[in-house]
Design an enzyme around this catalytic site. Sequence first.
Site, PDB file in Angstrom:
ATOM      1  N   HIS A  36       0.828  -1.215   0.000  1.00  0.00           N
ATOM      2  CA  HIS A  36       0.000   0.000   0.000  1.00  0.00           C
ATOM      3  C   HIS A  36       0.857   1.258   0.000  1.00  0.00           C
ATOM      4  CE1 HIS A  36       0.632  -1.168   4.250  1.00  0.00           C
ATOM      5  NE2 HIS A  36       0.624   0.127   4.513  1.00  0.00           N
ATOM      6  N   GLY A  97       0.960  -6.422  -1.996  1.00  0.00           N
ATOM      7  CA  GLY A  97      -0.339  -5.817  -1.711  1.00  0.00           C
ATOM      8  C   GLY A  97      -1.052  -6.676  -0.685  1.00  0.00           C
ATOM      9  N   PRO A  98      -1.194  -7.977  -0.969  1.00  0.00           N
ATOM     10  CA  PRO A  98      -1.671  -8.876   0.082  1.00  0.00           C
ATOM     11  C   PRO A  98      -0.569  -8.956   1.147  1.00  0.00           C
ATOM     12  CG  PRO A  98      -1.911  -9.856  -2.113  1.00  0.00           C
ATOM     13  CD  PRO A  98      -1.014  -8.663  -2.259  1.00  0.00           C
ATOM     14  N   LEU A  99      -0.835  -8.431   2.316  1.00  0.00           N
ATOM     15  CA  LEU A  99       0.219  -8.270   3.315  1.00  0.00           C
ATOM     16  C   LEU A  99       0.839  -9.610   3.691  1.00  0.00           C
ATOM     17  CD1 LEU A  99      -1.574  -5.556   5.458  1.00  0.00           C
ATOM     18  CD2 LEU A  99       0.291  -5.231   3.811  1.00  0.00           C
ATOM     19  N   ASN A 168       5.354   1.294  13.456  1.00  0.00           N
ATOM     20  CA  ASN A 168       4.692   2.587  13.687  1.00  0.00           C
ATOM     21  C   ASN A 168       3.438   2.467  14.562  1.00  0.00           C
ATOM     22  OD1 ASN A 168       2.766   1.532  11.986  1.00  0.00           O
ATOM     23  ND2 ASN A 168       3.150   2.943  10.295  1.00  0.00           N
ATOM     24  N   ARG A 340       0.725 -39.930  -8.965  1.00  0.00           N
ATOM     25  CA  ARG A 340       1.898 -39.413  -8.239  1.00  0.00           C
ATOM     26  C   ARG A 340       3.143 -40.256  -8.529  1.00  0.00           C
ATOM     27  NH1 ARG A 340       1.276 -41.588  -2.043  1.00  0.00           N
ATOM     28  NH2 ARG A 340       0.056 -43.432  -2.512  1.00  0.00           N
ATOM     29  N   GLU A 396       2.449 -24.612   3.976  1.00  0.00           N
ATOM     30  CA  GLU A 396       1.993 -24.497   2.587  1.00  0.00           C
ATOM     31  C   GLU A 396       1.953 -23.045   2.104  1.00  0.00           C
ATOM     32  OE1 GLU A 396       0.455 -26.285   4.890  1.00  0.00           O
ATOM     33  OE2 GLU A 396       0.348 -28.353   4.136  1.00  0.00           O
ATOM     34  N   HIS A 445      -3.314 -36.751  -4.164  1.00  0.00           N
ATOM     35  CA  HIS A 445      -4.461 -37.131  -3.333  1.00  0.00           C
ATOM     36  C   HIS A 445      -5.646 -36.266  -3.760  1.00  0.00           C
ATOM     37  CE1 HIS A 445      -0.977 -38.749  -1.428  1.00  0.00           C
ATOM     38  NE2 HIS A 445      -1.692 -39.397  -0.515  1.00  0.00           N
TER      39      HIS A 445
HETATM   40  C1  TPP Z   1      -3.768  -9.942   3.446  1.00  0.00           C
HETATM   41  C2  TPP Z   1      -4.257  -8.546   3.558  1.00  0.00           C
HETATM   42  N1  TPP Z   1      -5.223  -8.259   4.445  1.00  0.00           N
HETATM   43  C3  TPP Z   1      -5.713  -7.007   4.535  1.00  0.00           C
HETATM   44  C4  TPP Z   1      -5.231  -6.020   3.733  1.00  0.00           C
HETATM   45  C5  TPP Z   1      -5.820  -4.623   3.816  1.00  0.00           C
HETATM   46  N2  TPP Z   1      -4.844  -3.721   4.434  1.00  0.00           N
HETATM   47  C6  TPP Z   1      -4.074  -2.921   3.693  1.00  0.00           C
HETATM   48  S1  TPP Z   1      -3.003  -2.036   4.635  1.00  0.00           S
HETATM   49  C7  TPP Z   1      -3.628  -2.685   6.060  1.00  0.00           C
HETATM   50  C8  TPP Z   1      -3.062  -2.264   7.382  1.00  0.00           C
HETATM   51  C9  TPP Z   1      -1.632  -2.488   7.418  1.00  0.00           C
HETATM   52  O1  TPP Z   1      -1.032  -1.954   8.541  1.00  0.00           O
HETATM   53  P1  TPP Z   1       0.520  -1.720   8.498  1.00  0.00           P
HETATM   54  O2  TPP Z   1       1.176  -2.834   7.818  1.00  0.00           O
HETATM   55  O3  TPP Z   1       0.924  -1.412   9.877  1.00  0.00           O
HETATM   56  O4  TPP Z   1       0.676  -0.468   7.549  1.00  0.00           O
HETATM   57  P2  TPP Z   1       0.663   1.075   7.970  1.00  0.00           P
HETATM   58  O5  TPP Z   1      -0.752   1.451   8.240  1.00  0.00           O
HETATM   59  O6  TPP Z   1       1.518   1.210   9.154  1.00  0.00           O
HETATM   60  O7  TPP Z   1       1.205   1.741   6.746  1.00  0.00           O
HETATM   61  C10 TPP Z   1      -4.622  -3.601   5.785  1.00  0.00           C
HETATM   62  C11 TPP Z   1      -5.351  -4.343   6.817  1.00  0.00           C
HETATM   63  C12 TPP Z   1      -4.231  -6.356   2.815  1.00  0.00           C
HETATM   64  N3  TPP Z   1      -3.716  -5.480   1.971  1.00  0.00           N
HETATM   65  N4  TPP Z   1      -3.743  -7.621   2.763  1.00  0.00           N
HETATM   66 MG    MG Z   2       1.765   0.062  10.834  1.00  0.00          MG
END
Ligand code: TPP
Ligand code: MG
Length: 649
Positions: A36, A97-99, A168, A340, A396, A445
Amino acid sequence: MAMAPVAYTLWQRHLRFDPNDPIWPNRDRFVLSMGHASMLLYSLLHLAGVKAVNPKYEALGNLSVTLDDIKRFRQLESKCPGHPEYRWTSGVETTTGPLGQGVATSVGMAIAGKWLAARFNRPDYALFDFNVFALGGDGCLMEGISHEAASLAGHLRLDNLCWIYDNNHISIEGSTALALSDDVATRFLGYGWAVERVGDANDLSMLNRAFETFTQTKGRPTLIIVDSHIGYGAPHKQDSHAAHGEPLGEDEIRLAKKFYGWPEDAKFLVPDGVREHFALNIGARGARLREEWMTLFEAYTTKYKKDADALQKMQRRELPDGWDKALPTFPTDAKGLAGRDASAKVLNALAPAVPWLIGGSADLAPSTKTRLTFEAAGDFEAGTYAGRNFHFGVREHAMGAVLNGMSLSKLRPYGSGFLIFSDYGRAPIRLASIMEIPVVYIFTHDSIGVGEDGPTHQPVEQLLSLRAIPGLITLRPADANEVAECWRIVLQLQHKPAVLVLSRQALPTLDRAKYASAAGVAKGGYVLADAAGGPPQAILIATGSEVALCLTAHEQLAAAGIRTRVVSLPSWELFEAQPDAYREAVLPPSITARVAVEQASTLGWSRYVGLTGRVVGMQTFGASAPLKELQKKFGFEPDQIAAAVRAQL
Ligand SMILES: Cc1ncc(C[n+]2csc(CCOP(=O)(O)OP(=O)(O)O)c2C)c(N)n1
Ligand SMILES: [Mg+2]
């Protein structure tokens, strides 16, 4: 804003990266796991003057990210999409993007670095010694995948890996105290990492020392915890989750500019001298290091021609000449071979010819049969990094991301597990497809054929859900020769991931003199057996273990004077890519009496049987019982299939 000093220090003083050649193989990798914050990466790419690379791997003269792209942030066609995308913006090492995915993928890159060094470095020829840096936030460290990946990285002692934690205390809902009270430092020490702390993200000399300490730390990965203030310099939004989730607004932006001593009215301003400053630091250092490496590689090429050639091929995702010569064919055998087991034979025949085909399992290799058994294969373990058999542990999700990191580093990785657990690793599979990287998954499987393990281990909706991922090639072969043909196709994929869906139980090896050649697999679907004495009255369509059931039904029906065609359809995606004429020749629209048979969810099959056709599939979860009883209970017996055909007619 808060992480700018961290990124600045890393890029300007440490990162070994040549902006003119962002795909130079021994470059340090920088992964922005907190996708993000993409604008941080776009700013770096722009200010460092990173050049675009085309699909032929040629560095072009133009900038990867122009100021205009930045002005058009998150707009169609801009090189600055909402989250960083590999293949779309040169210099972006992986899509994030997916954290959690980015940090986990960085482990795969670090693994690749170790493997490449162990395989290709020679005395006086340190071709590979790159480091991997990943910047992640609270979200990345909360996600389970970071726990799996950090545990694996610590175990493997990846001292070429450095994660930087943006501590942060803020995520979307507010303070992290709402949901997080981990002692992060202790957690990572427990994984066997070195942990450093930088108490102030604006302290460049402390940051510098932290990176220096990382490069001197041997035998373990490093986590640098950096305390920072989100929205630093924005007087009303700093340290608040509003700085994450909302635009600052015109007034707040002006105040932030004032705080930074910036002209308050200027927009998209790059002051004179800034680009030059980047050119003098990361630019000059990167150019020199790349130049030295190229000279080294030239000398290496004269001395170790074969290895140099392999490296060139890997960079372009090509295969060694004659790689498929060893591809086995299997004799007709009524008892047959499990999918397999056939795959194990094929993989072990091909792997010696493709030395960078490497992989393993999430602790299930004895079941998935993915172990490379020839003598030179070896195991990839802490300290002995040249092995080709990987042990991802029961992880996994991390395995998927690690495979992505390996593939992004131009290895040809495969990972394996039970099909049912593909759910656990689905997110990185999806990312592999978005990134268009050729990771191979071997999921065994594959159905209620698992038998006694019962419904928790019997996939129902997994196959369908993998087919739903755009770009992913799924293949469910019917017998050993189809398995071999699947591998032939999969290894030639350069920009698509693939999933091999294989049976645990034996499947008869079909008589290819009597039935059509397994080479038909390349088209995704083909006529395996046809009606004698006239056009077919009905079509049976099946994949994997159900193909043999359909052949038996076909023969029973033939004896009763009913003419059927049997179509083996191992890959929907490959079949859909064929011209209309071919697809209509296999499934003539005029024949509407159709039965599809697959031990999986029936959803989607109407595409091939039409509104009036019948799908013999799974409507519920399975059950724990011997396979024979399950086949009877759920309708997968030749008699029942033949009855379905009669009903259609
Ligand atoms: C797997 C996943 N779950 C939820 C989100 C939605 N999301 C984007 S940023 C965020 C918060 C992240 O917090 P942090 O990593 O502390 O970023 P900061 O606000 O400090 O920049 C979430 C929940 C995402 N991008 N990926
Ligand atoms: Mg943060």
